[in-house]
Design an enzyme around this catalytic site. Structure first.
Site, PDB file in Angstrom:
ATOM      1  N   ILE A 115     -30.030 -11.232 -79.561  1.00 11.89           N
ATOM      2  CA  ILE A 115     -30.655 -12.619 -79.776  1.00 11.89           C
ATOM      3  C   ILE A 115     -29.524 -14.003 -79.166  1.00 11.89           C
ATOM      4  O   ILE A 115     -28.984 -13.732 -80.154  1.00 11.89           O
ATOM      5  CB  ILE A 115     -30.460 -12.742 -81.156  1.00 11.89           C
ATOM      6  CG1 ILE A 115     -32.063 -12.281 -81.853  1.00 11.89           C
ATOM      7  CG2 ILE A 115     -30.771 -14.616 -81.963  1.00 11.89           C
ATOM      8  CD1 ILE A 115     -30.638 -11.084 -82.580  1.00 11.89           C
ATOM      9  N   CYS A 116     -30.026 -14.793 -78.590  1.00 13.95           N
ATOM     10  CA  CYS A 116     -29.718 -15.852 -78.100  1.00 13.95           C
ATOM     11  C   CYS A 116     -28.255 -15.685 -77.014  1.00 13.95           C
ATOM     12  O   CYS A 116     -28.518 -14.707 -76.130  1.00 13.95           O
ATOM     13  CB  CYS A 116     -28.615 -17.015 -78.578  1.00 13.95           C
ATOM     14  SG  CYS A 116     -28.065 -18.573 -78.327  1.00 13.95           S
ATOM     15  N   ALA A 117     -26.440 -15.971 -77.601  1.00 18.24           N
ATOM     16  CA  ALA A 117     -25.339 -14.777 -76.303  1.00 18.24           C
ATOM     17  C   ALA A 117     -25.657 -13.793 -76.624  1.00 18.24           C
ATOM     18  O   ALA A 117     -24.704 -12.880 -75.836  1.00 18.24           O
ATOM     19  CB  ALA A 117     -24.286 -16.117 -76.553  1.00 18.24           C
ATOM     20  N   THR A 135     -31.146 -15.179 -71.565  1.00 18.73           N
ATOM     21  CA  THR A 135     -30.210 -15.816 -73.030  1.00 18.73           C
ATOM     22  C   THR A 135     -30.388 -17.065 -73.261  1.00 18.73           C
ATOM     23  O   THR A 135     -31.091 -17.522 -71.795  1.00 18.73           O
ATOM     24  CB  THR A 135     -28.823 -14.915 -72.224  1.00 18.73           C
ATOM     25  OG1 THR A 135     -27.818 -15.698 -73.554  1.00 18.73           O
ATOM     26  CG2 THR A 135     -28.012 -15.841 -71.397  1.00 18.73           C
ATOM     27  N   ALA A 168     -34.006 -16.043 -76.185  1.00 15.42           N
ATOM     28  CA  ALA A 168     -32.690 -17.506 -75.437  1.00 15.42           C
ATOM     29  C   ALA A 168     -32.482 -17.894 -76.795  1.00 15.42           C
ATOM     30  O   ALA A 168     -32.025 -16.962 -77.395  1.00 15.42           O
ATOM     31  CB  ALA A 168     -33.923 -18.285 -74.748  1.00 15.42           C
TER      32      ALA A 168
END
Length: 324
Positions: A115-117, A135, A168
């Protein structure tokens, strides 16, 4: 009835709270809606030592188990992300204890996601080599620069490549979790879950609609900087290649080469992005009609407005206005 799908969400100090709790809530709602005849989800938070971690928001997140507690197979393994602000820039946080554990734990999982970074941790563990991945748009360039074997695409909300998923920024973890629900239980349950949570079951468009499109690197040539400022203030004028070259007193060939060298984009692409940015702001901040927005932004016609929004943002002007 089969046992529930086991979801392990990896957390470490400084993670974004919603990276962990967002997908957890999606799986929880899906479990409640699935009914007694279908397996739901059992979500657990894992940290290195099994203790609580403090998230970026300051909220402490309690863990259910430590890494050493997971010796057997894992159904779904999700890795949260963390971002730091350093010297005015954004940097992903790499927890080396997490990445080392992932090298051994991820192969045991039926599917692994970030998730995300969190994608930066999967990449550091070698789990994204040779794969497409995404990302948060703010750190996508860094992911590509540091991991040349990863095919980074900064626009999608999420990407699935076989058993490996990446998504993202922040709330996109919920979109990815919904897609996992659809994979496990079908589209009907995913749709019911989305309705319960007042979410889109599938968002239109990609990350570029949320990013800043005019993040063009600064130029060391005063003529190009001055021209860019002039373009932004005169979007309804003739901004053809010939007109811009004439304004800088250069040939079209020399001007095109210099502009691209200084800005890493073409004059035509820059003009279109500047006009698109103006149209976005008008859609967000005014009640102007689409013909008025088209004219004021320099795009000219509603047809052109639609075409640019579709190509660049993957959505329509009306849908963009409803959302923002």
């Amino acid at each position: 009835m089969p046992p529930p799908h086991g979801v392990v969400i990896v957390a470490f100090p400084g993670i974004e709270l919603l990276d962990a709790t967002g997908p957890a809530e999606v799986f929880s709602v899906a479990s409640r809606l699935a009914g007694a005849d279908r397996p739901g989800y059992l979500v657990r938070i894992a940290t290195a030592d099994g203790g609580p971690v403090t998230t970026s928001s300051g909220v402490r997140l309690m863990a259910d188990l430590a890494f050493d507690d997971m010796a057997g197979p894992i159904d779904t393994l999700l890795v949260s992300g963390a971002i730091e602000l350093v010297d005015g820039g954004v940097e992903p946080v790499i927890d080396h204890e997490v990445t080392e554990w992932l090298r051994h734990a991820a192969p045991r999982a039926r599917r692994t996601g970030s998730i995300c970074a969190g994608a930066h941790l999967l990449a550091a563990a070698g789990l994204l080599d040779g794969r497409p991945a995404t990302t948060h748009w703010l750190t996508a360039g860094r992911l590509a620069a540091e991991h040349s074997q990863v095919r980074v695409d900064p626009d999608p909300i999420f990407i699935r490549d076989g058993r490996v998923w990446t998504c993202a920024g922040v709330t996109s973890g919920m979109d990815m979790a919904l897609a996992m629900v659809a994979e496990d239980h079908g589209q009907d349950l995913a749709l019911a879950t989305a309705r319960m949570m007042v979410m889109y079951v599938k968002r239109s468009g990609g990350q570029s609609q949320f990013s800043v499109p005019l993040s063009v690197q600064g130029s060391s040539d005063d003529r190009i900087d001055e021209l860019r400022r002039w373009i932004d203030e005169h979007l309804t004028e003739d901004l053809s290649l010939q007109a811009l070259a004439a304004r800088t007193h250069l040939s079209t060939r020399h001007f095109t080469r210099l502009f691209q060298q200084r800005t890493s984009t073409t004059p035509a692409a820059y003009v279109e992005e500047a006009r698109l940015e103006a149209a976005r702001r008008l859609l967000e901040d005014s009640d102007w009609s689409l013909p008025e927005v088209s004219a004021a932004s320099g795009l000219g016609s509603v047809e052109t407005l639609h075409r640019v929004f579709r190509r660049r943002l993957g959505t329509t002007p009306a849908e963009y206005r409803r959302r923002f």
